[in-house]
Design an enzyme around this catalytic site. Structure first.
Site, PDB file in Angstrom:
ATOM      1  N   ASN A 148      39.903  73.855  36.758  1.00 38.46           N
ATOM      2  CA  ASN A 148      41.216  72.933  36.307  1.00 38.46           C
ATOM      3  C   ASN A 148      42.830  73.242  36.270  1.00 38.46           C
ATOM      4  O   ASN A 148      42.657  74.177  35.891  1.00 38.46           O
ATOM      5  CB  ASN A 148      40.730  72.419  34.611  1.00 38.46           C
ATOM      6  CG  ASN A 148      40.903  73.579  33.618  1.00 38.46           C
ATOM      7  OD1 ASN A 148      40.003  74.128  33.681  1.00 38.46           O
ATOM      8  ND2 ASN A 148      41.967  73.505  33.065  1.00 38.46           N
ATOM      9  N   ASP A 202      38.809  68.288  33.390  1.00 42.43           N
ATOM     10  CA  ASP A 202      38.973  69.784  33.590  1.00 42.43           C
ATOM     11  C   ASP A 202      37.529  69.992  34.240  1.00 42.43           C
ATOM     12  O   ASP A 202      36.387  70.053  34.395  1.00 42.43           O
ATOM     13  CB  ASP A 202      37.621  70.138  31.241  1.00 42.43           C
ATOM     14  CG  ASP A 202      37.876  71.679  31.915  1.00 42.43           C
ATOM     15  OD1 ASP A 202      38.234  72.670  32.944  1.00 42.43           O
ATOM     16  OD2 ASP A 202      36.354  72.160  31.616  1.00 42.43           O
ATOM     17  N   GLU A 260      42.111  77.020  30.101  1.00 44.89           N
ATOM     18  CA  GLU A 260      42.344  76.663  28.550  1.00 44.89           C
ATOM     19  C   GLU A 260      43.261  77.113  28.292  1.00 44.89           C
ATOM     20  O   GLU A 260      43.931  76.681  27.137  1.00 44.89           O
ATOM     21  CB  GLU A 260      41.613  76.314  27.882  1.00 44.89           C
ATOM     22  CG  GLU A 260      40.071  75.259  28.631  1.00 44.89           C
ATOM     23  CD  GLU A 260      39.781  75.751  29.487  1.00 44.89           C
ATOM     24  OE1 GLU A 260      38.947  76.980  29.670  1.00 44.89           O
ATOM     25  OE2 GLU A 260      39.473  75.228  30.787  1.00 44.89           O
TER      26      GLU A 260
END
Lengths: 178, 620
Positions: B304, B346, B220
């Site tokens: 991801n 994701d 992230e």
């Protein structure tokens, strides 16, 4: 008193009522490099620049845009938190005054808040701080921006819980809204 | 005439009431019968077996979080069984002193239990020979406090590994540490992550064939993910395999033979990205690694791609959101399969992979089974990387299937997110049909016990801006319960017959791992703190115990020095979804916690923060 004079006086009175939305077209510059008066250092004297930002819808709205652009929202979401703490509640680890928030943005904090020094101007940090305070409803509803620049899956912040959570450090909130 | 109307009305009214009553009874009866049928033991013979050579583990002990290299989380202890599990009582507890998400599995080696806490990653050794189970030693690695704000989704630690007298642990700020298991003395310490780039480590390291395997977290935050193999003896990095970039960085060489043409070609880790986007491309490795000693191969998934906003990274974004098979000695890639090329949601591929030998269309195959974040149960030939089947096990609107000819996942065009439009009703949501919390497999039933999610979401791309060490997302998301209104589910899946044997609906999302035992009992915990034992063949609830906080840990079983079988589990809510409570966040913001807190605004009603080990046994 002549009537044109009276009219202009009336206009002034009306304008004074609009100062929340005011933007000086002549570009009255907000101070960039003045001394940072930390509220923690001098709680009795809040930084004089604070009021120019948190009482102005334009500055709050600019702060909102920066909040997205600088990835603040990645950690703090739209105030609810996630990787970083919530900003919409009453808990402030490092102080809730404008000056404290600007310090936090500029220098970072030891538990993970990065420093944005060199990435933002002083004025931008004050805009951000004003928006951050608006998330916990420290600014009047009329100043909060109703929507984000882009689309959001959430609802406008002006529709949020009308009962504002209050900061636990009222002394430092000298520069607060009321 | 005047009197006949009321009579008629009365008759009609009575008729309606009777009809409604009958209908109600029928519906109710059907429901009950359905529930009853669901609890009928699944009688199909067990055809899937634990992979030969990968299921061995020391009797009554627990050396690595998954129990064995095949990642079965199966205990061959049977003292606690379906008949007596109802009498299970706490034997002892231990407070860790920390209140973040306790995701780790305890380890038991000889007569000592080893625990690791969430940040600051403190290790405790408990003496199991004494009635009070006192602390033999503890070790505080003092990770950098700044790492707390870099870690996405709570400051968890998923466990340690033991081998040959040493414990191997990681810290949130990315140091790998070897400890002497007897004394707690540090043997070596190797930093493998840079928090200023957003890199942290939350996964449990795996030790196998003289290597300590460690990945990273930060998918992230625009991290460029990599897996590192450290020499078990010295801690020196032996090889490092990136998930993006040129072939030489990814350790792709002449032995790389991916099954599908879309994974064949030179430097796809660069060419399948726009410009230099691969440098912040994610593909972190924060989940599980399985190891097949016979094939000498490890299997793990990549996260991801970064950013979440897929419009910023046109292309397949290799080698993110897929499964790598590598030679454990050299790190050289053998095959790769991308579960989500150009991931939109994701949907990492980091979930556990259970290594099984089982018949597929009448032929015995060496397979790995992964309950994917995408919501598909992948059965993949672990020698070649061919997908043998991919069946949905969770609510699904985002995908329509997996094309077994090309291996490509098929998208539902209506659920492809865009900038400028909020796409609603995407299932599974970002944490997927199932997140990190690992399944268990019982060779006695041939079933895989999958603790998973039933969440959907609204999603909008907003554009991402890369600033080193800050989130790299470009998405606003809001999650909620999937069809049926429940948020978690325990599914017993038959990988050979490709269907569920039974399912248990849970009100809250399931974020704990599972354990299967030879007593035909399956254990798992819930976010409201219940630790449950169910019948492995029928799913019937046999026992439950309310712990002090929500359970996001991994249950294990061991035989104590006193000869009794024990079941151990951490209680202490946290992790991505439970972070709402452990982090004290504000669910009034529907986008908080990347949108997941919106799915559990009621969580604080069911659990407070906690950090306690519970160990259960039958009364003497």
């Amino acid at each position: 008193m002549s009537s044109p004079c009276r009219a202009s006086l009336l206009a002034l009175v009306l304008l004074a009522g609009c100062d929340e939305q005011a933007r000086d077209p002549r570009g009255h510059p907000l101070p960039e490099t003045g001394p940072l008066l930390s509220a923690a250092m001098n709680p009795a004297r809040p930084d004089p620049r604070a009021v120019d930002y948190y009482k102005n819808a334009f500055e709050v709205s600019q702060g909102q845009q920066l909040f997205q652009w600088m990835n603040c929202s990645g950690c703090h979401s739209n105030g609810g938190g996630g990787m970083g703490p919530a900003l919409s509640d009453t808990k402030w680890r490092y102080g809730s005054s404008m000056a404290d928030i600007v310090q936090t943005i500029a220098n970072g904090r030891p538990n993970g808040m990065p420093s944005f020094s060199g990435k933002l101007t002083q004025a931008e940090m004050w805009q951000l701080a004003a928006y951050v305070r608006s998330l916990s409803q420290h600014v009047p509803q009329s100043i909060r921006s109703g929507r984000t620049e882009g689309l959001s899956v959430g609802e406008p912040s002006t529709l949020r819980d009308p009962h504002p959570p209050r900061a636990v450090t009222p002394k430092q909130d000298e520069a607060s809204v009321e | 005439m005047a009197q006949r109307w009321p009579k008629l009305v009365l008759l009609v009214a009575v008729g309606l009431v009777v009809a409604a009553l009958v209908a109600f009874l029928i519906i109710r009866g059907t429901g009950e019968r359905a529930a009853e049928a669901a609890r009928t033991p699944y009688e199909q013979p067990a055809l899937a077996k634990t992979a030969a050579g990968a299921g061995a583990h020391p009797a009554g002990q627990w050396y690595i979080p998954a129990g064995d290299y095949a990642s079965t989380r199966f205990s061959d202890l049977a003292d606690i069984n379906t008949q007596n599990v109802g009498q299970l009582k706490p034997a002892f507890t231990f407070d860790t002193g920390y209140l973040k998400g306790h995701e780790a599995a305890p380890l038991v080696v000889g007569s000592t239990m080893y625990l690791v806490t969430p940040y600051p990653n403190v290790v405790y050794a408990l003496d199991l020979t004494k009635p009070d189970r006192p602390v033999k030693w503890s070790f505080n690695p003092h990770p950098n406090p700044k790492s707390q704000g870099i870690a996405c989704c709570d400051v968890v630690d998923r466990g340690m590994s033991y081998d040959n007298g040493r414990l191997f642990m990681v810290t949130l700020d990315g140091q790998v540490i070897a400890l002497d298991a007897n004394s707690g003395a540090q043997v070596w310490r190797t930093p493998v992550a840079d928090i200023s780039k957003g890199e942290t480590v939350t996964m449990a390291p795996l030790v196998a064939a003289g290597k300590v395997l460690v990945g990273d977290s930060g998918g992230e935050l625009g991290v460029r993910g990599s897996l590192k193999a450290l020499d078990e003896g010295s801690g020196k990095v032996v090889w490092k395999a990136y998930s993006t970039g040129p072939d030489k960085d990814v350790l792709i060489g002449p032995n790389f033979h991916p099954y599908y043409p879309s994974d064949q070609g030179k430097d796809l880790g660069v060419k399948s990205w726009p410009g230099e986007a691969w440098k912040q491309g994610g593909g972190t490795i924060w989940g599980w690694i399985s190891y097949d000693p016979e094939l000498h191969m490890i299997y793990y998934g990549t996260s991801n791609p970064g950013p979440w906003d897929a419009e910023d990274r046109p292309g397949d974004d290799k080698w993110t959101a897929g499964i790598f098979a590598r030679d454990i000695d050299t790190g050289q890639a053998r095959w790769f399969y991308q579960t989500a090329p150009h991931d939109l949601y994701d949907h990492d591929a980091i979930n556990e992979m259970i290594l099984l030998d089982m018949p597929v269309n009448g032929t015995m195959r060496k397979v790995l089974v992964q309950p994917g974040r995408t919501g598909f149960m992948y059965v993949i030939d672990r020698v070649t990387g061919q997908v043998l089947s991919a069946d949905p096990y969770a609510s699904m609107t985002a995908y329509t299937g997996v094309d077994l000819k090309t291996g490509r996942i098929q998208h539902n065009p209506a659920e492809v997110p865009q900038s400028g439009r909020v796409t609603r009703g995407i299932c599974p949501a970002a944490p997927g049909g199932k997140d990190w919390n690992p399944s268990a497999f019982s060779p006695r039933t041939g079933l895989l016990y999958v603790p998973h999610l039933n969440l959907c979401m609204d999603h909008v791309y907003t554009g991402a801006n890369y600033i080193s060490g800050t989130p790299f997302l470009g998405v606003e998301s809001k999650m909620y319960a999937g069809p049926g209104g429940y948020r978690g589910e325990m599914t017993a899946w038959d990988p050979v017959r490709r269907k569920p044997a039974w399912q248990i609906r849970e009100n809250l999302p399931l974020w704990s791992g599972a354990l299967a035992t030879a007593g035909d009992v399956v254990f798992y915990g819930t976010l409201d703190g219940w630790f449950k034992a169910v019948d492995a063949r029928s799913g019937k609830l046999l026992w439950k115990y309310r712990t002090e906080s929500g359970i996001v840990g991994q249950p294990i079983s061991y035989r104590g020095p006193d000869g009794r079988q024990y079941i151990a589990i951490y209680s202490g809510v946290g992790g991505w979804v439970g972070g709402l409570v452990s982090g004290g966040f504000d669910p009034r913001d529907p986008t908080a916690g990347l949108g997941i807190f919106n799915a559990v605004p009621d969580l604080a009603k069911y659990t407070g923060r906690g950090g306690r080990l519970y160990v259960f046994a039958l009364p003497r």
